[in-house]
Design an enzyme around this catalytic site. Sequence first.
Site, PDB file in Angstrom:
ATOM      1  N   LYS A  54       0.798  -1.221   0.000  1.00 25.24           N
ATOM      2  CA  LYS A  54       0.000   0.000   0.000  1.00 25.24           C
ATOM      3  C   LYS A  54       0.832   1.274   0.000  1.00 25.24           C
ATOM      4  O   LYS A  54       0.279   2.364  -0.115  1.00 25.24           O
ATOM      5  CB  LYS A  54      -0.953  -0.013   1.194  1.00 25.24           C
ATOM      6  CG  LYS A  54      -1.964  -1.150   1.115  1.00 25.24           C
ATOM      7  CD  LYS A  54      -2.967  -1.092   2.247  1.00 25.24           C
ATOM      8  CE  LYS A  54      -3.980  -2.225   2.121  1.00 25.24           C
ATOM      9  NZ  LYS A  54      -4.994  -2.174   3.200  1.00 25.24           N
ATOM     10  N   ASP A  55       2.148   1.147   0.147  1.00 22.02           N
ATOM     11  CA  ASP A  55       3.004   2.338   0.092  1.00 22.02           C
ATOM     12  C   ASP A  55       4.194   2.081  -0.822  1.00 22.02           C
ATOM     13  O   ASP A  55       5.342   2.292  -0.444  1.00 22.02           O
ATOM     14  CB  ASP A  55       3.465   2.729   1.504  1.00 22.02           C
ATOM     15  CG  ASP A  55       4.084   4.123   1.541  1.00 22.02           C
ATOM     16  OD1 ASP A  55       3.827   4.908   0.603  1.00 22.02           O
ATOM     17  OD2 ASP A  55       4.820   4.430   2.494  1.00 22.02           O
ATOM     18  N   LEU A  56       3.902   1.606  -2.015  1.00 14.90           N
ATOM     19  CA  LEU A  56       4.971   1.320  -2.972  1.00 14.90           C
ATOM     20  C   LEU A  56       5.438   2.632  -3.584  1.00 14.90           C
ATOM     21  O   LEU A  56       4.726   3.262  -4.370  1.00 14.90           O
ATOM     22  CB  LEU A  56       4.452   0.374  -4.052  1.00 14.90           C
ATOM     23  CG  LEU A  56       5.514  -0.180  -5.002  1.00 14.90           C
ATOM     24  CD1 LEU A  56       6.546  -1.014  -4.264  1.00 14.90           C
ATOM     25  CD2 LEU A  56       4.852  -1.014  -6.102  1.00 14.90           C
TER      26      LEU A  56
END
Length: 239
Positions: free
Chosen positions: A164-166
């Site tokens: 979710k935080d690529l």
Amino acid sequence: MDSEIKTPARGRILFDGSRVATPGPELFDAGHWPGRQVLQGGRGQVYFVDCAEQAWVIKPYLRGGFVRRFIERSYLFLGYEKTRMFREYRLLRYLTSRNVPVPHPVAAWVSRSGLRYEGAIIIERFEGVHALSEILLERQLAASEWRAVGCCIGRLHDEHINHKDLNASNILVNEASVFIIDFDRCALQRLGAPFYRRANLRRLRGSLMRVAGAGGKFSAEDWDAFMRGYASNGKDLHR
């Protein structure tokens, strides 16, 4: 082999017995490590420490966004396996067992106080690597390097992981390898794979565009090379 112990205060530690023996809460305390290096992470400070021949990162969990003005580091307790620390540890353990290039988990600590909890995780530290965001501010990557980055992300998505935080700061690169870090709030998710894969890639591309806006070396041709590497891992975003 993973083990779990209770701490003297209300809490538990989940740990890899092959990397650390009978850890206590002090292991996660930055003050316990006089030779620590302090780095500014995404939401706060993380600590580089050396334990015997091992290189570790200690990451306390801190809230982000508006809510952090009121509650900086505690979360609602719904069971140890649902805590952010244990969930990240378990996910990293799964990914390393599948030979995905992510850091090995060492230990995760949860401290309870009523219905609230806080804690930290210790993970393996990669040596000789730099964040992709930092590298692009210094030089342009070759097409083969972009393909390697794309292949690495494709490998992650092969395992049905929704990161979710690529972003460009959570991809580490050296001369031979690419690694992915920061799996807080990430999950093994088989349903909706085409949607979250595209969302992950949009987030990454947006991050790269911001790096380019700050003077970094990133172009449409670079993204094409990245996507060729991603597709070479057997991806079909329309599946």
